[in-house]
Design a protein around this motif. Sequence first.
Motif, mmCIF file in Angstrom:
data_model
loop_
_atom_site.group_PDB
_atom_site.id
_atom_site.type_symbol
_atom_site.label_atom_id
_atom_site.label_comp_id
_atom_site.label_asym_id
_atom_site.label_seq_id
_atom_site.Cartn_x
_atom_site.Cartn_y
_atom_site.Cartn_z
ATOM 1 N N SER A 289 0.442 -1.007 0.420
ATOM 2 C CA SER A 289 -0.209 -0.089 -0.240
ATOM 3 C C SER A 289 0.764 1.429 -0.223
ATOM 4 C CB SER A 289 -1.232 0.296 1.266
ATOM 5 O OG SER A 289 -0.229 -0.315 2.737
ATOM 6 N N LEU B 34 -0.114 2.775 -6.489
ATOM 7 C CA LEU B 34 -0.143 1.295 -7.337
ATOM 8 C C LEU B 34 -0.943 1.609 -9.040
ATOM 9 C CD1 LEU B 34 -1.335 -1.568 -8.105
ATOM 10 C CD2 LEU B 34 -3.405 -1.181 -6.803
ATOM 11 N N MET C 119 -0.487 -7.720 -4.735
ATOM 12 C CA MET C 119 -1.019 -6.935 -3.453
ATOM 13 C C MET C 119 -0.683 -7.801 -1.634
ATOM 14 S SD MET C 119 -4.009 -5.360 -5.731
ATOM 15 C CE MET C 119 -4.135 -4.119 -4.278
ATOM 16 N N TYR D 34 -5.054 0.238 0.324
ATOM 17 C CA TYR D 34 -4.508 1.086 -0.519
ATOM 18 C C TYR D 34 -6.518 1.688 -1.562
ATOM 19 C CZ TYR D 34 -1.646 -2.773 -1.513
ATOM 20 O OH TYR D 34 -0.655 -3.965 -1.452
ATOM 21 N N SER D 35 -5.455 2.618 -1.937
ATOM 22 C CA SER D 35 -6.244 3.568 -2.784
ATOM 23 C C SER D 35 -7.444 3.678 -3.714
ATOM 24 C CB SER D 35 -5.815 5.478 -2.603
ATOM 25 O OG SER D 35 -5.018 5.741 -2.051
ATOM 26 N N VAL E 38 -9.214 -2.079 -0.867
ATOM 27 C CA VAL E 38 -9.318 -0.933 -1.537
ATOM 28 C C VAL E 38 -10.617 -0.165 -1.273
ATOM 29 C CG1 VAL E 38 -9.032 -0.150 -3.894
ATOM 30 C CG2 VAL E 38 -8.460 -2.132 -3.593
#
Length: 234
Positions: free
Chosen positions: A31, A35, A54, A59-60, A85
């Motif tokens: 993270s 990405l 991942m 994560y954004s 996510v």
Amino acid sequence: MKKIGLLAVTLSFCIGMAVTGMADTRYYVSSEDDLQKIIDNCNDSSANRVEIYMEAGTYSPFNAVSDMNMEPRYIDFIGMGMVIVESDDGRYDFPAASLRLDGKVEGISFTATHKNGEIPPDDEGAYAVHADYGSQHTEFNNCSFLSYQTASVGMGLTHDSEVTFNNCQFMNRADESSKRWQDGALYVHTDVHDVNIKGARLNLNDCSFYFPIGAHGSVVTEELNGASIEINYS
């Protein structure tokens, strides 16, 4: 990012590692990595299928789509551990992930909230995953999808698309303050360009669905212009 080729070792623009073979590239990301930049620069194609592994973390939002006149993205997203996510915006244009893949997604939880404020009353609300934009052949394995605005997944299937969900969980936790709260746990429609065409396939294997009382059902379909979607449950 370290990139290892057959003859040389090079350093690129971020921390994640990419290993390149004859017709296959693998990235290992956390993270902490960008990405979206990796997706934008991975040079995926039918001859260079990309796998992105991942690590556990939050994560954004990310976008892995292509123009409808182009091929889909040839990318797999594989979660290792607890991978989330998340989008906190809540508006339709800001899902946790926008996807148009010829590939698979595995072991990832996608969440769309509106922690950053209430969504405008005329906005249709964010899906956790928006999978549209043209022909796609995607397999989701052991994923969960959660939206606090509308259906957790919104999809548009062309006549030559097939999408499969295996052991996935769909959750719509919207209430009547949201414009599209009744769209079930999963919303799917035919492509607007398909007229009187069959062929779109949606496979739902060992999946669970959670949606508000008063919604139109667990899976809400909209078949436009005489086109149809074949839905298979097991």
